[in-house]
Design a protein around this motif. Structure first.
Motif, PDB file in Angstrom:
ATOM      1  N   HIS A 106       0.532 -37.543  23.070  1.00  0.00           N
ATOM      2  CA  HIS A 106       1.273 -38.140  21.954  1.00  0.00           C
ATOM      3  C   HIS A 106       2.001 -39.421  22.334  1.00  0.00           C
ATOM      4  O   HIS A 106       2.706 -40.006  21.502  1.00  0.00           O
ATOM      5  CB  HIS A 106       2.287 -37.129  21.414  1.00  0.00           C
ATOM      6  N   GLN A 107       1.837 -39.843  23.590  1.00  0.00           N
ATOM      7  CA  GLN A 107       2.495 -41.045  24.100  1.00  0.00           C
ATOM      8  C   GLN A 107       4.013 -40.972  23.978  1.00  0.00           C
ATOM      9  O   GLN A 107       4.677 -41.894  23.498  1.00  0.00           O
ATOM     10  CB  GLN A 107       1.947 -42.304  23.423  1.00  0.00           C
ATOM     11  N   TYR A 108       4.549 -39.830  24.449  1.00  0.00           N
ATOM     12  CA  TYR A 108       5.987 -39.666  24.560  1.00  0.00           C
ATOM     13  C   TYR A 108       6.409 -39.969  25.997  1.00  0.00           C
ATOM     14  O   TYR A 108       5.658 -39.696  26.945  1.00  0.00           O
ATOM     15  CB  TYR A 108       6.401 -38.233  24.228  1.00  0.00           C
ATOM     16  N   PRO A 109       7.618 -40.483  26.211  1.00  0.00           N
ATOM     17  CA  PRO A 109       8.123 -40.666  27.577  1.00  0.00           C
ATOM     18  C   PRO A 109       8.539 -39.320  28.174  1.00  0.00           C
ATOM     19  O   PRO A 109       8.746 -38.340  27.451  1.00  0.00           O
ATOM     20  CB  PRO A 109       9.336 -41.573  27.386  1.00  0.00           C
ATOM     21  N   LEU A 110       8.677 -39.290  29.501  1.00  0.00           N
ATOM     22  CA  LEU A 110       9.104 -38.059  30.179  1.00  0.00           C
ATOM     23  C   LEU A 110       9.823 -38.426  31.473  1.00  0.00           C
ATOM     24  O   LEU A 110       9.340 -39.245  32.259  1.00  0.00           O
ATOM     25  CB  LEU A 110       7.902 -37.171  30.497  1.00  0.00           C
ATOM     26  N   ASP A 111      10.978 -37.815  31.684  1.00  0.00           N
ATOM     27  CA  ASP A 111      11.704 -37.913  32.954  1.00  0.00           C
ATOM     28  C   ASP A 111      11.841 -36.502  33.511  1.00  0.00           C
ATOM     29  O   ASP A 111      12.173 -35.575  32.771  1.00  0.00           O
ATOM     30  CB  ASP A 111      13.098 -38.497  32.750  1.00  0.00           C
ATOM     31  N   LEU A 122       3.322 -42.695  31.633  1.00  0.00           N
ATOM     32  CA  LEU A 122       3.663 -42.489  30.234  1.00  0.00           C
ATOM     33  C   LEU A 122       4.522 -43.668  29.769  1.00  0.00           C
ATOM     34  O   LEU A 122       4.978 -44.476  30.584  1.00  0.00           O
ATOM     35  CB  LEU A 122       4.447 -41.177  30.069  1.00  0.00           C
ATOM     36  N   PRO A 123       4.795 -43.793  28.470  1.00  0.00           N
ATOM     37  CA  PRO A 123       5.649 -44.885  27.994  1.00  0.00           C
ATOM     38  C   PRO A 123       7.037 -44.859  28.637  1.00  0.00           C
ATOM     39  O   PRO A 123       7.532 -43.806  29.044  1.00  0.00           O
ATOM     40  CB  PRO A 123       5.747 -44.632  26.485  1.00  0.00           C
ATOM     41  N   LEU A 124       7.654 -46.018  28.705  1.00  0.00           N
ATOM     42  CA  LEU A 124       8.970 -46.146  29.323  1.00  0.00           C
ATOM     43  C   LEU A 124      10.012 -45.361  28.544  1.00  0.00           C
ATOM     44  O   LEU A 124      10.078 -45.422  27.319  1.00  0.00           O
ATOM     45  CB  LEU A 124       9.376 -47.620  29.392  1.00  0.00           C
ATOM     46  N   SER A 125      10.837 -44.629  29.281  1.00  0.00           N
ATOM     47  CA  SER A 125      11.901 -43.823  28.687  1.00  0.00           C
ATOM     48  C   SER A 125      13.182 -44.633  28.557  1.00  0.00           C
ATOM     49  O   SER A 125      13.408 -45.596  29.290  1.00  0.00           O
ATOM     50  CB  SER A 125      12.148 -42.596  29.576  1.00  0.00           C
ATOM     51  N   GLY A 126      14.045 -44.188  27.651  1.00  0.00           N
ATOM     52  CA  GLY A 126      15.363 -44.801  27.543  1.00  0.00           C
ATOM     53  C   GLY A 126      16.417 -44.088  28.354  1.00  0.00           C
ATOM     54  O   GLY A 126      17.603 -44.439  28.302  1.00  0.00           O
ATOM     55  N   LYS A 155      15.017 -29.860  35.694  1.00  0.00           N
ATOM     56  CA  LYS A 155      14.707 -29.940  34.265  1.00  0.00           C
ATOM     57  C   LYS A 155      13.848 -31.168  33.998  1.00  0.00           C
ATOM     58  O   LYS A 155      13.661 -32.021  34.867  1.00  0.00           O
ATOM     59  CB  LYS A 155      15.980 -30.028  33.427  1.00  0.00           C
ATOM     60  N   ALA A 156      13.332 -31.242  32.766  1.00  0.00           N
ATOM     61  CA  ALA A 156      12.653 -32.441  32.280  1.00  0.00           C
ATOM     62  C   ALA A 156      13.331 -32.896  31.005  1.00  0.00           C
ATOM     63  O   ALA A 156      13.984 -32.108  30.309  1.00  0.00           O
ATOM     64  CB  ALA A 156      11.178 -32.166  32.039  1.00  0.00           C
ATOM     65  N   VAL A 157      13.158 -34.182  30.691  1.00  0.00           N
ATOM     66  CA  VAL A 157      13.834 -34.777  29.542  1.00  0.00           C
ATOM     67  C   VAL A 157      12.871 -35.694  28.794  1.00  0.00           C
ATOM     68  O   VAL A 157      12.166 -36.495  29.417  1.00  0.00           O
ATOM     69  CB  VAL A 157      15.062 -35.601  29.997  1.00  0.00           C
ATOM     70  N   ILE A 158      12.836 -35.563  27.478  1.00  0.00           N
ATOM     71  CA  ILE A 158      12.217 -36.571  26.621  1.00  0.00           C
ATOM     72  C   ILE A 158      13.358 -37.317  25.947  1.00  0.00           C
ATOM     73  O   ILE A 158      14.143 -36.735  25.203  1.00  0.00           O
ATOM     74  CB  ILE A 158      11.288 -35.945  25.561  1.00  0.00           C
ATOM     75  N   CYS A 159      13.461 -38.594  26.246  1.00  0.00           N
ATOM     76  CA  CYS A 159      14.518 -39.436  25.672  1.00  0.00           C
ATOM     77  C   CYS A 159      13.849 -40.516  24.834  1.00  0.00           C
ATOM     78  O   CYS A 159      13.173 -41.406  25.370  1.00  0.00           O
ATOM     79  CB  CYS A 159      15.358 -40.056  26.789  1.00  0.00           C
ATOM     80  N   ASP A 171      13.609 -42.101  20.340  1.00  0.00           N
ATOM     81  CA  ASP A 171      14.241 -42.236  19.031  1.00  0.00           C
ATOM     82  C   ASP A 171      14.507 -40.872  18.394  1.00  0.00           C
ATOM     83  O   ASP A 171      13.657 -39.983  18.446  1.00  0.00           O
ATOM     84  CB  ASP A 171      13.318 -43.056  18.123  1.00  0.00           C
ATOM     85  N   PRO A 172      15.696 -40.664  17.808  1.00  0.00           N
ATOM     86  CA  PRO A 172      16.017 -39.369  17.213  1.00  0.00           C
ATOM     87  C   PRO A 172      15.000 -38.887  16.181  1.00  0.00           C
ATOM     88  O   PRO A 172      14.710 -37.694  16.089  1.00  0.00           O
ATOM     89  CB  PRO A 172      17.388 -39.602  16.571  1.00  0.00           C
ATOM     90  N   GLY A 173      14.436 -39.813  15.404  1.00  0.00           N
ATOM     91  CA  GLY A 173      13.430 -39.431  14.428  1.00  0.00           C
ATOM     92  C   GLY A 173      12.179 -38.868  15.072  1.00  0.00           C
ATOM     93  O   GLY A 173      11.565 -37.921  14.555  1.00  0.00           O
ATOM     94  N   VAL A 174      11.790 -39.444  16.208  1.00  0.00           N
ATOM     95  CA  VAL A 174      10.639 -38.935  16.950  1.00  0.00           C
ATOM     96  C   VAL A 174      10.947 -37.544  17.502  1.00  0.00           C
ATOM     97  O   VAL A 174      10.106 -36.634  17.429  1.00  0.00           O
ATOM     98  CB  VAL A 174      10.252 -39.904  18.098  1.00  0.00           C
ATOM     99  N   LEU A 175      12.159 -37.366  18.024  1.00  0.00           N
ATOM    100  CA  LEU A 175      12.540 -36.037  18.531  1.00  0.00           C
ATOM    101  C   LEU A 175      12.566 -35.005  17.411  1.00  0.00           C
ATOM    102  O   LEU A 175      12.209 -33.845  17.624  1.00  0.00           O
ATOM    103  CB  LEU A 175      13.906 -36.100  19.224  1.00  0.00           C
ATOM    104  N   ASP A 176      12.981 -35.410  16.215  1.00  0.00           N
ATOM    105  CA  ASP A 176      12.945 -34.491  15.072  1.00  0.00           C
ATOM    106  C   ASP A 176      11.531 -33.971  14.856  1.00  0.00           C
ATOM    107  O   ASP A 176      11.320 -32.770  14.600  1.00  0.00           O
ATOM    108  CB  ASP A 176      13.427 -35.193  13.795  1.00  0.00           C
ATOM    109  N   GLN A 177      10.559 -34.868  14.950  1.00  0.00           N
ATOM    110  CA  GLN A 177       9.162 -34.478  14.756  1.00  0.00           C
ATOM    111  C   GLN A 177       8.684 -33.558  15.876  1.00  0.00           C
ATOM    112  O   GLN A 177       7.961 -32.586  15.633  1.00  0.00           O
ATOM    113  CB  GLN A 177       8.273 -35.727  14.696  1.00  0.00           C
TER     114      GLN A 177
END
Length: 267
Positions: free
Chosen positions: A99-104, A117-121, A147-151, A153-159
């Protein structure tokens, strides 16, 4: 024991602990209360705040990585650590790649932004005193990870939350710690379980525990405490879970206001 979340709880919007909150917590610490910072960050990233609050005595501990680590502040020796191997994150990485989400992914010392993966914030949001090593998932070292983190846009996290694969819900304890941050922890790991370890260390029970929090990653410690306090600016879920609520928000010394009122009445 008084356990406090940081972001949007003890910290104001400028990521600072106010002088009013500092004075109240220092006074209670001097009176013998255990003051425990509970955070998703490693200890190096909260060192300045620990120093500001004077939490450097022999009996001072912190909860880090949202419960994966309980650490002795003075010498940074773990009282408890509970992590995962790299392979535990394989399906999560596949999901993010599809889905081309970032991951830390975090070990117990720093952060690995996964650069296939795409650059995370995440690095920009947390910054100081944390070590970031950009690396492909396949080249991550054989270590223990907290742990892992997806950081994003809030709208993307909602989805993501609305369409979370069942496999991920089985493999991780998933919490939304901030509008832009979704965290993937080992099942059974949370701030409440970590505080249980610390209470047992001191020979105390949950009746001896007061907690402050505002968000989903604070729910377990709010629910388990004798006095669980949700911030006025907290989520509706946090307020439903807690048995108390501050009158003021994190930008108006809500923690100090509650503590002053509570302990004055207690006396």
């Amino acid at each position: 024991m008084i356990a406090l979340d940081l972001d949007n709880t003890l910290l104001n919007s400028e990521k600072k602990i106010s002088e009013t909150n500092t004075k109240a917590l220092k006074q209670l610490h001097k009176q013998g209360k255990a003051i425990v910072l509970c955070t998703g960050r490693p200890i190096n990233a909260i060192w300045d705040w620990l120093t500001q609050l004077g939490l450097m005595d022999e009996n001072d501990y912190s909860v880090n990585f949202n419960g994966s680590l309980v650490i002795h502040n003075v010498d940074k020796k773990p009282l408890m650590s509970d992590g995962m191997k790299r392979d535990h994150f394989a399906y999560l990485h596949e999901f993010c790649a599809a889905h081309q989400y970032p991951l830390d992914i975090l070990d117990f010392n720093g952060v690995y932004p996964i650069n296939d993966l795409p650059l995370s914030g995440y690095e920009k949001r947390l910054g100081g005193n944390m070590h970031f090593l950009h690396i492909p998932f396949a080249k991550m070292p054989d270590a223990s990870y907290s742990k892992a983190v997806i950081c994003t846009d809030p709208g993307v996290l909602d989805q993501i939350v609305a369409n979370m694969p069942e496999q991920l819900t089985k493999e991780f304890h998933i919490v939304r710690s901030q509008p832009m941050i979704l965290e993937f922890l080992k099942p059974g790991i949370d701030k409440g379980s970590a505080l249980d370890v610390l209470l047992k260390h001191f020979g105390w029970t949950r009746d001896n525990l007061m907690t402050f929090g505002d968000a989903q990653n604070d729910l377990e410690m709010l629910a388990s405490a004798g006095v669980g306090v949700a911030m006025a600016n907290g989520t509706a879920e946090a307020k439903r879970t807690a048995n108390r609520e501050t009158d003021l928000d994190n930008n108006h010394d809500g923690v100090a206001d509650f503590l002053t009122s509570y302990f004055v009445k207690e006396e």
